[in-house]
Every structure is written in structure tokens, then in C-alpha cells.
Design a protein around this motif. Structure first.
Motif, PDB file in Angstrom:
ATOM      1  N   LEU A   1      33.661  32.131  38.473  1.00 14.14           N
ATOM      2  CA  LEU A   1      34.896  32.127  37.696  1.00 14.14           C
ATOM      3  C   LEU A   1      34.808  33.910  38.444  1.00 14.14           C
ATOM      4  O   LEU A   1      36.069  34.373  39.026  1.00 14.14           O
ATOM      5  N   THR A   2      34.150  34.877  38.264  1.00 15.57           N
ATOM      6  CA  THR A   2      34.232  36.082  38.376  1.00 15.57           C
ATOM      7  C   THR A   2      34.511  36.544  40.496  1.00 15.57           C
ATOM      8  O   THR A   2      35.287  36.894  40.458  1.00 15.57           O
TER       9      THR A   2
ATOM     10  N   VAL B   1      26.783  36.590  40.322  1.00 17.96           N
ATOM     11  CA  VAL B   1      27.922  36.157  41.242  1.00 17.96           C
ATOM     12  C   VAL B   1      27.919  36.756  42.641  1.00 17.96           C
ATOM     13  O   VAL B   1      28.777  36.086  43.597  1.00 17.96           O
TER      14      VAL B   1
ATOM     15  N   ARG C   1      34.873  34.171  42.643  1.00 13.40           N
ATOM     16  CA  ARG C   1      36.523  33.187  43.033  1.00 13.40           C
ATOM     17  C   ARG C   1      37.117  34.878  42.809  1.00 13.40           C
ATOM     18  O   ARG C   1      38.512  34.791  43.888  1.00 13.40           O
ATOM     19  N   ALA C   2      37.544  35.122  41.071  1.00 14.64           N
ATOM     20  CA  ALA C   2      38.411  36.210  41.619  1.00 14.64           C
ATOM     21  C   ALA C   2      38.369  37.033  42.302  1.00 14.64           C
ATOM     22  O   ALA C   2      39.485  37.953  43.109  1.00 14.64           O
TER      23      ALA C   2
ATOM     24  N   ARG D   1      41.749  27.849  37.806  1.00 20.97           N
ATOM     25  CA  ARG D   1      40.694  28.355  38.203  1.00 20.97           C
ATOM     26  C   ARG D   1      39.261  27.756  38.376  1.00 20.97           C
ATOM     27  O   ARG D   1      38.537  27.717  39.258  1.00 20.97           O
TER      28      ARG D   1
ATOM     29  N   ASN E   1      32.744  45.775  40.205  1.00 26.10           N
ATOM     30  CA  ASN E   1      32.395  44.541  38.969  1.00 26.10           C
ATOM     31  C   ASN E   1      30.928  45.307  38.166  1.00 26.10           C
ATOM     32  O   ASN E   1      30.680  44.202  38.379  1.00 26.10           O
TER      33      ASN E   1
ATOM     34  N   GLY F   1      38.205  37.858  35.901  1.00 17.28           N
ATOM     35  CA  GLY F   1      37.213  36.850  36.641  1.00 17.28           C
ATOM     36  C   GLY F   1      37.747  35.665  34.773  1.00 17.28           C
ATOM     37  O   GLY F   1      36.954  34.860  34.371  1.00 17.28           O
TER      38      GLY F   1
END
Length: 334
Positions: free
Chosen positions: A136-137, A162, A139-140, A280, A240, A274
């Protein structure tokens, strides 16, 4: 049930222990999940080590069970939950539901029903666990970078959980990707599709001539002002990390400096959001089941070896994701 409990802040193998504890019960709107796999993420080593120190007041060490990623089967349903059935395979998170002391380094955990999705049949429990926070991170970050054909993206710290997802997702979207990592991981990131791979011990991307439309910085080993030199006009910086150093603030000072530069209009600085949403996570799972993205797994540990898994994450040497499984037949490295 067996769980890994934290006694105090410090080195993971000194402050984490495996013990028997009460199985949690689901409340209204909640689901009790029998875990099959979970992962170790940056927030876990931060909470265990208590670094940066300023976060200790909110992390609370005594009696804590860390971990947030969920992959397992429904063991019981709380009042009002009708979206799942007992025995159904699910995956999701405790993070968006509010990080409590009863985490996922255990045989069972409870989370809100709206933080779970049915697990696709083609998705293993280990890959499902990797898809959550790391997937998710990444993808974001790729979405915030607006990565696509003609976009030049640099990923600093490309060989971690990530980073390995971000390289693959950005390449899937057609971006030109430069991956920055240590010398031992250059072949890994090239194999994931990176167009260029830089050894950070031999080359400083902030001092080179190349300019990038977006920089995802998973390490923060440079001052933000230096990183901005490598941005193309109109480019976006995506810090990040809390950094790999200790102390009162660790990398939070650099995160703050990056945000200030953005607020002053010196550059576009974006937050990597994320957080979980069903859409998502379904997107990340779809990329995995389609074969477009493959979770990179450094090691798989049984629950009893969770302290070693967290120590591995704390060492900042993991290649991809670190997975913890609850079943011996899934504990073999792959």
C-alpha cells in the motif's frame, strides 16, 4: 494463545519474548482472525527499539504486542458483522483501525471488519501479508509521483519492502526507474525492472547530473536541500522515512525540514499516504495475482523467531519483506 510480547524499549532480541496470553474477543463490528502470516515493518522496529526517543511516550512498551499486517482465516465474528463467514481467508490491517497493543505478532488478532478483504484464491498468505503495509505504501508513492510513460522516478532505498514494490509498480505503469541501493542488491533491483541501478556507496545521486520528475526517499540519508538538487523543474519529493539513526528525533528532523521547504514553495513535497482502503489493497493484490508484481521476501520466520525477524529489520539489511508465519509448513525460506 502464543504471542510475542514486549517488556521494554531496546534491542529486539533482548526486549521481546514469546509467551502464552489470552486470546482476544471480537467486539461489535470486529473480526477475530487466526493469523497465518504477518510482516515486520518499519513502525515495528521503531516501537520496539523506541527510536526516535520522542515517540516513546506514545508507543508504550510494557506488555505490547506489535505488528499490523493481517493474513489469515476468520475465527469468530463480532456482533453485526455479516460480510465474512467463519473459516474464510482474509487479509488486511490493524493500522487503519487504530494501532492497539494487541497486534499481529500472535496466533490471533482482532480488527475492525472494514479493515479486511476476502483473500483472493491465487494469493498466498505470505504474499497477502506483504501486500498490506509495504504494498500500500509503494502504491501510494507511485501514485503521488504520477509515475507513467515519460516520467523519471528515483527510488532511494530500492531494495527494502517498500522499495522493491515501488520499483515494480512504477515499471508496470511505464515509468523510467532509477533504483538506489547497496552494492549487494544491484542485481536484485535490476531483476525487478529498474532501468538504472546506483550503488549509494560509490555514487551520490544528489551530486550527479541526472534530474528526476519524482524522488521517493525511503532512507533520508541526505539533507532535503541536497535531494532537491536532483529534482527536475516541477518535480516532486516524497520523503518516507524516519531515518536509520537514533537519538531524540532521528530522521524526524529531516522530515520536518522537507515539509518546511514544501510549505515555503522551494519544491513540491508530498506525503506518502499508504493508508488502507479496500480499493487500494484490492489493486495491489490484483497486481500480484496477475504476475505484474512479485513480493520480494528476504526471509520467513516462525512466530517463535519473531525477535530475530524484528532485529533483522532493525539492522536495515533486509532485501524486501520479512514474513512471520504461524504454521511450520510455511516457515521455510523461499
Amino acid at each position: 494463545m502464543k504471542a510475542v510480547v514486549q517488556d521494554r524499549f531496546g534491542p529486539p532480541e533482548q526486549v521481546l519474548r514469546v509467551t502464552e496470553t489470552d486470546r482476544p474477543a471480537p467486539g461489535p463490528g470486529e473480526v477475530l482472525v487466526r493469523l497465518r502470516a504477518t510482516t515486520v515493518n518499519t513502525p515495528d522496529w521503531i516501537a520496539v527499539a523506541g527510536v526516535p526517543y520522542v515517540l516513546r511516550a506514545s508507543a508504550r512498551a510494557k506488555g505490547a504486542i506489535r505488528g499490523t499486517d493481517i493474513a489469515g482465516t476468520v475465527a469468530a465474528l463480532g456482533e453485526g458483522v455479516t460480510a465474512f463467514t467463519e473459516g474464510e481467508a482474509v487479509f488486511g490491517t490493524k493500522w487503519g483501525a487504530g494501532f492497539t497493543r494487541a497486534g499481529t505478532f500472535a496466533e490471533y488478532t482482532v480488527t475492525a471488519a472494514d479493515q479486511l478483504l476476502p483473500k483472493p484464491a491465487g494469493l498466498s498468505f505470505t504474499d497477502a501479508a506483504c501486500a498490506v503495509m509495504s504494498g500500500l505504501t509503494a502504491r501510494a508513492a507511485v501514485a503521488a509521483a504520477q509515475a507513467g510513460p515519460g516520467t523519471r522516478l528515483l527510488v532511494n532505498g530500492a531494495s527494502g519492502g517498500v522499495g522493491t514494490f515501488a520499483v515494480q509498480i512504477a515499471k508496470h505503469r511505464g515509468a523510467h526507474v532509477t533504483a538506489v541501493c547497496g552494492p549487494a542488491n544491484l542485481d536484485l533491483v535490476r531483476g525487478l525492472g529498474a532501468d538504472a541501478a546506483l550503488d549509494y556507496t560509490a555514487a551520490d545521486f544528489t551530486a550527479g547530473a541526472e534530474r528526476y520528475d519524482a524522488i521517493l526517499d525511503n532512507v533520508l540519508n541526505h539533507r532535503p536541500r541536497r535531494v532537491l538538487r536532483a529534482l527536475a523543474p516541477g518535480g516532486v519529493y516524497l520523503p518516507n522515512s524516519v531515518g536509520n539513526t537514533g537519538g531524540l528525533l532521528a530522521g524526524l528532523a529531516k522530515m520536518g525540514a522537507a515539509s518546511l521547504l514544501g510549505a515555503l514553495g522551494r519544491a513540491r513535497v508530498a506525503t506518502v499516504d499508504g493508508n488502507f482502503t479496500p480499493e487500494r489493497l484490492a489493486e495491489v493484490a490484483g497486481l500480484i495475482t496477475s504476475g505484474a508484481v512479485t513480493p520480494v521476501i528476504d526471509r520467513v520466520y516462525p512466530l517463535a523467531e519473531t525477535p530475530a525477524a524484528v532485529a533483522r529489520m532493525y539492522s536495515h539489511r533486509a532485501r524486501g519483506n520479512l514474513v512471520i508465519t504461524m504454521d511450520d509448513d510455511e516457515a521455510a525460506p523461499r
